[in-house]
Design a protein around this motif. Structure first.
Motif, short mmCIF file in Angstrom:
data_model
loop_
_atom_site.label_atom_id
_atom_site.label_comp_id
_atom_site.label_asym_id
_atom_site.label_seq_id
_atom_site.Cartn_x
_atom_site.Cartn_y
_atom_site.Cartn_z
N ASP A 260 16.39 16.44 35.12
CA ASP A 260 17.50 15.52 35.37
C ASP A 260 17.26 14.65 36.61
O ASP A 260 17.05 15.17 37.71
CB ASP A 260 18.80 16.31 35.60
N MET B 34 7.07 28.98 40.19
CA MET B 34 7.41 28.82 38.78
C MET B 34 6.56 27.71 38.17
O MET B 34 6.29 26.71 38.79
CB MET B 34 8.89 28.45 38.64
N SER B 35 6.14 27.89 36.96
CA SER B 35 5.44 26.83 36.26
C SER B 35 6.06 26.69 34.88
O SER B 35 6.44 27.68 34.26
CB SER B 35 3.96 27.14 36.15
N ASP B 36 6.13 25.47 34.41
CA ASP B 36 6.79 25.25 33.14
C ASP B 36 5.81 25.32 31.98
O ASP B 36 4.68 24.85 32.09
CB ASP B 36 7.45 23.88 33.12
N ALA B 37 6.24 25.85 30.88
CA ALA B 37 5.45 25.79 29.66
C ALA B 37 5.59 24.39 29.09
O ALA B 37 6.57 23.70 29.34
CB ALA B 37 6.00 26.81 28.67
N LYS C 209 14.25 18.51 40.34
CA LYS C 209 13.06 19.31 40.59
C LYS C 209 12.24 18.84 41.79
O LYS C 209 11.76 19.66 42.57
CB LYS C 209 12.20 19.26 39.33
N SER D 3 6.68 21.49 26.92
CA SER D 3 7.99 21.46 26.30
C SER D 3 7.88 21.32 24.79
O SER D 3 6.85 20.98 24.25
CB SER D 3 8.82 20.34 26.90
N GLU D 4 8.98 21.56 24.16
CA GLU D 4 9.17 21.53 22.71
C GLU D 4 8.67 20.23 22.05
O GLU D 4 7.58 20.19 21.46
CB GLU D 4 10.65 21.80 22.42
N GLN E 3 10.62 13.95 31.14
CA GLN E 3 10.69 15.36 30.73
C GLN E 3 10.18 16.27 31.85
O GLN E 3 10.75 17.32 32.12
CB GLN E 3 9.84 15.61 29.48
N ALA E 4 9.09 15.83 32.49
CA ALA E 4 8.51 16.65 33.57
C ALA E 4 9.43 16.68 34.79
O ALA E 4 9.53 17.70 35.47
CB ALA E 4 7.13 16.11 33.94
N HIS F 5 -1.47 23.18 33.04
CA HIS F 5 -0.44 24.14 33.44
C HIS F 5 -0.94 25.56 33.36
O HIS F 5 -1.76 25.88 32.53
CB HIS F 5 0.81 23.99 32.54
#
Lengths: 140, 359
Positions: A46, A1-4, A72, A6-7, A42-43, A140
């Motif tokens: 939690d 999985m890779s994250d886009a 994570k 963030s907002e 953020q990366a 990314h």
């Protein structure tokens, strides 16, 4: 999985200095407070456990001084300056979420009395650090 | 990798509007979390959360030979899939390895199979290959959306919002109404529903549930909820090369009647007689670190490996599954970033209905 990406763009306060490994440093009355940046929290997602250096121990710039364990991944925390640890944020033991909620305030990690305060000048300023974050987002 | 070019579920815009952090998963752009996966996890344990799982594959089976086809391909008892009943089962290969884990819903005129997103192409080809000898028609339903509504308040809120009497459903049963299938199934260890509905109705359902107090929850919370509940994830806890007996899934194999020649039966029967050398068990870590998949586990009976490892939001420490020697028990060590840290081998699950259940 890779994250886009963030907002919201990460907060990078102008009055701090930064390490490219995503720690911030604030010099006040000869003591440097260290934490991780908004970009880092953020990366990480939690944060659930934080392992801090021991009081009165010596830390070296660019050498691991602690570990932050998030949902994570586990990540090393590097001290941005060399010196003696004069305080650690024990409240993170019970409230690790402070790192996510207030990374530049209640979420601080430890304080160092630097061997050489001029070492801070070698760190990035807000603009330089923002560029670092932007180039990492592009990976990314 | 970016999410550009990924497929989108009918709820994509709703996720973005809810502030989702998106991730690329099995060809889809899916919500990982909406701010805090820990908060989403806790909401599902105490209230109600909803997960868009429309990336999963839905296949409808029809025809006179559909039941015989299922009797050949599923490890569990096909007779349990009566109309209105749901059955969790493995699909096995000839070696007893797991092709996929699926839920089979019995319907008035056939069956509906929900399989994993990541195995979509593999399972389609495998279905087609084995269906050739049966009078069965397979139809993939990419027009449908799937929404899992989970938590102690899920059924009550859903019934009040939608006017469908889902509270009357027993666990692992379903009802169909106006083109939607409502099943009392889930992947969280909480009470709740899985709804399979026409894709064009998904946004309306989502909006209504949100307005009624059901919170969006992402794939990250879905993962920690299912580990606490002792539920396996395909591709991580079991795969083509591991059998149900090696994956704490022996209960999904129906050995009776002995005459039922389901795929993988012979290989599995041999392993059952010889006893599997390695099995999947629960591990809890006492140190303030988090076990991750791939961590080595040292036991008195030899080494094993973590297949799923998380921080448990309900328990406050790290839990996981490990494939370890059959006789391993009691204390163990889990190697995390080079350090062997103390852990314990326990019986699954870890959490049921919001409470710790292992000793």
């Amino acid at each position: 999985m890779s994250d886009a990406p963030s907002e919201a763009p990460p907060d990078v306060p102008d009055d701090l200095r930064y390490a490219s490994s995503h720690e911030w440093a604030r010099l006040e009355d000869g003591v440097v407070t260290v934490g991780v940046t908004d970009f880092a929290q953020q990366a990480l997602g939690d944060v659930v456990f934080v392992e801090l250096p021991e009081l009165d121990s010596q830390v070296q710039s660019g050498v691991e001084a602690g570990v932050v364990e998030s949902v994570k991944a586990a990540s090393d925390i590097y001290s941005p300056v060399s010196g003696t640890v004069v305080a650690v944020n024990e409240t993170l033991e019970d409230a690790p979420e402070s790192v996510n909620e207030d990374p530049y305030g209640d979420g601080w990690f430890f304080k160092v009395e630097p061997d050489d305060p001029e070492e801070l000048d070698e760190l990035l300023d807000a603009d330089g650090y923002t560029e670092t974050c932007e180039s990492e987002d592009g990976d990314h | 990798m970016t999410t550009q070019g990924s497929a989108r579920t009918p709820l994509y815009d709703a996720h973005v509007a809810a502030g989702a952090r998106l991730t690329h998963f099995a060809g889809y752009s899916m919500p990982l979390h909406y701010g805090s996966q820990l908060a989403e996890h806790r909401l599902v344990r105490v209230g109600a959360g909803m997960f868009d799982v429309s990336h999963m594959a839905v296949t409808d089976l029809a025809g006179d030979g559909a039941r015989d086809f299922l009797a050949r391909v599923m490890s569990n008892d096909p007779h349990k899939a009566r109309p209105g009943r749901a059955v969790y089962t493995m699909l096995l290969n000839e070696s007893g390895g797991v092709v996929d884990d699926v839920i089979v819903y019995g319907r008035d005129n056939g069956y509906r199979v929900v399989s994993n997103a990541a195995t979509r192409e593999k399972v389609r080809a495998w279905f087609d290959r084995h269906a050739a000898s049966f009078q069965v028609a397979l139809r993939e339903r990419r027009d449908l959306a799937l929404l899992a509504v989970q938590g102690p308040q899920a059924l009550e809120i859903f019934a009040a919002t939608q006017g469908v009497d889902v509270a009357a459903l027993a666990p692992f049963t379903s009802l169909e109404h106006a083109g939607s299938l409502y099943a009392r199934t889930g992947y969280t260890g909480e009470d709740g529903l899985e709804v399979i509905l026409p894709g064009e109705q998904a946004v309306q359902l989502w909006d209504r549930l949100r307005a009624s107090g059901v919170s969006p929850a992402g794939l990250a919370a879905r993962d920690t909820l299912r580990v606490e509940a002792g539920l396996m994830l395909y591709g991580q806890d079991m795969d083509d090369a591991t059998t149900p007996l090696e994956s704490a899934l022996g209960w999904t194999v129906a050995w009776d009647p002995p005459s039922r020649a389901f795929l993988g039966r012979e290989a599995l029967a041999r392993q059952r007689a010889a006893k599997a050398a390695r099995v999947l068990k629960g591990i809890v870590l006492t140190a303030k670190r988090i076990m991750r998949p791939g961590c080595v586990v040292q036991t008195g009976a030899g080494e094993g490996e973590i297949t799923s490892g998380i921080f448990s939001p309900t328990l406050g420490f790290s839990i996981g599954f490990a494939r370890i020697p059959r006789n391993a028990a009691g204390d163990c060590r889990v190697v995390i970033r080079g350090n062997p840290l103390p852990g314990r081998i326990v019986k699954l699950p870890f959490v049921r209905r919001g409470k710790q259940v292992f000793e």
